[in-house]
Write an enzyme that holds these catalytic residues in place. Structure first.
Site, PDB file in Angstrom:
ATOM      1  CG  ASP A 137       4.540 -13.309  48.358  1.00  0.00           C
ATOM      2  OD1 ASP A 137       5.077 -14.433  48.302  1.00  0.00           O
ATOM      3  OD2 ASP A 137       4.943 -12.326  47.731  1.00  0.00           O
ATOM      4  CG  ASP A 195       9.631 -16.845  46.784  1.00  0.00           C
ATOM      5  OD1 ASP A 195       8.704 -16.268  47.377  1.00  0.00           O
ATOM      6  OD2 ASP A 195       9.875 -16.669  45.578  1.00  0.00           O
TER       7      ASP A 195
END
Length: 453
Positions: free
Chosen positions: A337, A144
């Site tokens: 992202d 992440d």
């Protein structure tokens, strides 16, 4: 006879499109296999092509696909995945204000969400496998770029982790004492002391959380070894039901893997997300922007939200033609992202994009909207479909042509709009598929290389 006339008209249109693309010298259409939009049972041999041979490279897989070392038995529905994606995107966008004084990404001084590092772990689709401890225990961890604190399951009673890590069996594990700089550095994620050992707690916006001891141990990344890697040893978890062993934080703050290995890898990493769950990608630490083959653009950062990496769009091309959208429409910036699925664009840009895209898709019937995706098509009976190309134009001149699997998601255009043109956008992971996306935080540069996996 009427049928023959219609068929000839359709063929003439297809030939016309091909001639336009050839005359312009730029491809205007792509072929998408509809099989890539369906669940896959077999892991295909990878076409993995990392740009760097010097850094540390590990395989990267979709956690719900057949290539995953620990495939999930409980995959969310399409609609549920998009609902959770909206939560994730909302969290990211709340970190930044609409008042972007000074340009770039700016965070509101009034907004503080210090303990929520991610809105939903269920939107984290990609996993890597690393070794932790001495002897090394293989751990399959979600990656992440929107998180900093890494952690693994250490609770033998956990139903989430497939292989809990036992620090007592590692010769190199050490818990941090409460006064250690690494413990102080946790800030809002520090969770007081227990038996004179540093404790951490990370809460996620979907209600899940992890609590345990913060310590260090040896980390194996492919053939490379990182000594004294700092991470959380999770003892209590709530809201986790997946088979992954933990989370690897690749954000920009001090606790992340990227910051911890800065002296070795120069705060640079890259990854390639595979075109579908049935194929493989990679994560590399140490890739540099000096490597040839990358289209580059500047990286935006926020001092008040150091986890995130930002980028500045300047325009979009559809079918080889640039949309009539002023660069100023994108001035709020966008977050790159790995955890958000669908790209969010300013409404002005998104409206122009979907209008132009639908103009190039008239041969396919429209289909009902699916959750946040309002530009969908009926591909029934089609093995392959022809779709307009989409390219993202970044500050500095980088033009990134998206893969066909980076344009369509579940038979819909994989873009949606933000609340207004002043909201921070997001470049989601669908658009990043097959690209090697290079984050060179040391040089404040993003790089993009096509057909890397």
């Amino acid at each position: 006879m009427a049928f023959v006339s219609q068929l000839l008209l359709l063929l003439s249109c297809i030939i016309c499109h091909a001639l336009i693309a050839s005359a312009a010298g730029e491809q205007s259409y792509k072929i998408l296999s509809t099989s890539s939009l369906k669940p896959q049972a077999v892991c295909s041999e990878p076409k993995v092509n990392p740009s760097s041979s010097s850094g540390a490279t590990v395989p990267l897989n979709h956690r719900h696909g057949p290539c995953s070392p620990a495939p999930s038995k409980k995959e969310p529905t399409f609609e549920e995945l998009l609902r959770r994606d909206q939560l994730r995107a909302g969290y990211v966008q709340r970190k930044f204000s609409t008042n972007h004084r000074g340009g770039g990404l700016q965070q509101s001084e009034e907004l503080k969400v210090p303990t929520e590092l991610g809105s939903s772990l269920d939107t984290l689709e990609y996993v890597i496998t690393v070794g932790v401890g001495s002897p090394a225990v293989q751990q399959t961890m979600t990656m992440d770029t929107g998180s900093d604190v890494s952690w693994v399951h250490c609770n033998s009673n956990s139903t989430a982790g497939s292989t809990p890590f036992d620090p007592a069996k590692s010769a190199t594990y050490a818990a941090f004492p409460c006064g250690a700089p690494a413990c102080t550095q946790l800030g809002a994620e520090a969770n007081a002391c227990s038996n004179s050992q540093c404790q951490y707690m990370v809460r996620y916006g979907d209600g899940s959380n992890t609590t345990g001891t913060y310590g260090s141990d040896t980390l194996e990344l492919g053939s490379d070894t990182v000594k004294e890697f700092q991470f959380g040893c999770s003892r209590v978890e709530e809201g986790f039901g997946d088979k992954t062993d933990g989370l690897m934080g690749l954000g920009g703050d001090a606790q992340s893997l990227i910051s911890q290995t800065a002296a070795t890898y120069g705060r640079a990493f890259s990854y390639c997300l595979p075109p579908s769950p049935g194929s493989k990608g990679f994560l590399t630490l140490g890739a540099q922007t000096g490597t040839t083959g990358f289209a580059t653009t500047g990286m935006l950062r926020s001092e008040q939200a150091p986890t995130f990496y930002g980028v500045l769009l300047q325009g979009i091309k559809v079918g080889g033609e640039q949309l009539s959208v002023a660069p100023s429409v994108f001035s709020a910036g966008s977050v790159m992202d790995s955890g958000t699925i669908i790209t969010r664009l300013p409404p002005t840009a998104y409206t122009a994009l979907k209008t132009a895209f639908k103009d190039g898709m008239k041969q396919y019937p429209a289909a009902p909207s699916r959750s946040i995706l309002d530009t969908c098509f009926d591909f029934s009976g089609q093995d392959n479909v022809t779709i307009p190309t989409v390219a993202l134009m970044f500050d500095g001149g980088a033009v990134v042509d998206l893969d066909a699997n980076g344009i369509i998601f579940g038979s819909c255009l994989a873009f949606t709009g933000t609340d207004d043109d002043e909201s921070t956008g997001i470049i989601g992971n669908v658009q990043q598929r097959t690209l090697e996306v290079l984050y060179d935080a040391g040089q404040s540069v993003f790089g993009f290389r096509s057909s890397a996996c």
